[in-house]
Design a protein around this motif. Structure first.
Motif, PDB file in Angstrom:
ATOM      1  N   SER A   1       0.856  -1.199   0.000  1.00  0.00           N
ATOM      2  CA  SER A   1       0.000   0.000   0.000  1.00  0.00           C
ATOM      3  C   SER A   1       0.889   1.244   0.000  1.00  0.00           C
ATOM      4  O   SER A   1       1.221   1.781   1.056  1.00  0.00           O
ATOM      5  N   PRO A   2       1.288   1.724  -1.187  1.00  0.00           N
ATOM      6  CA  PRO A   2       2.189   2.877  -1.250  1.00  0.00           C
ATOM      7  C   PRO A   2       1.582   4.133  -0.639  1.00  0.00           C
ATOM      8  O   PRO A   2       0.379   4.361  -0.716  1.00  0.00           O
ATOM      9  N   VAL A   3       2.437   4.929  -0.016  1.00  0.00           N
ATOM     10  CA  VAL A   3       2.046   6.221   0.554  1.00  0.00           C
ATOM     11  C   VAL A   3       2.918   7.274  -0.123  1.00  0.00           C
ATOM     12  O   VAL A   3       4.138   7.104  -0.239  1.00  0.00           O
ATOM     13  N   ASN A   4       2.310   8.378  -0.577  1.00  0.00           N
ATOM     14  CA  ASN A   4       3.022   9.456  -1.263  1.00  0.00           C
ATOM     15  C   ASN A   4       3.810   8.948  -2.472  1.00  0.00           C
ATOM     16  O   ASN A   4       4.943   9.368  -2.703  1.00  0.00           O
ATOM     17  N   ARG A   5       3.232   8.005  -3.211  1.00  0.00           N
ATOM     18  CA  ARG A   5       3.835   7.417  -4.406  1.00  0.00           C
ATOM     19  C   ARG A   5       5.130   6.672  -4.115  1.00  0.00           C
ATOM     20  O   ARG A   5       5.888   6.340  -5.026  1.00  0.00           O
TER      21      ARG A   5
END
Length: 85
Positions: free
Chosen positions: A30-34
């Protein structure tokens, strides 16, 4: 003599060796901020001599942001996948 199973659930079939994690590649589920792809840039040595490293430093490929993480957390397949995907 029968073997005993651990009470801890097995979340991933990976058997990680902390000494071989340096420069390994990981993908955040689940990527955060790309920030999706990461590289292990350092093994943080414990204060006790001859003890295995417990913490690693991960660096996001896109942003170069670094953070420290307990290396056992890479076994959680709901958060991390080995390699870049």
């Amino acid at each position: 003599m029968p073997t005993q199973k651990s009470d801890l659930p097995i979340r991933n079939s990976l058997r990680l060796n902390p000494a071989k994690l340096l420069r390994s590649k990981w993908t955040a589920v689940s990527p955060v901020n790309r920030e999706k792809h990461f590289i292990v840039t350092a093994l943080i040595e414990p204060e006790i001599p001859d003890a295995a490293p417990q913490l690693i430093s991960l660096e996001a490929v896109l942003t170069r942001r670094r953070f420290d993480l307990h290396w056992h957390e890479l076994n959680d397949s709901s958060r991390w996948l080995q390699g870049w995907r």
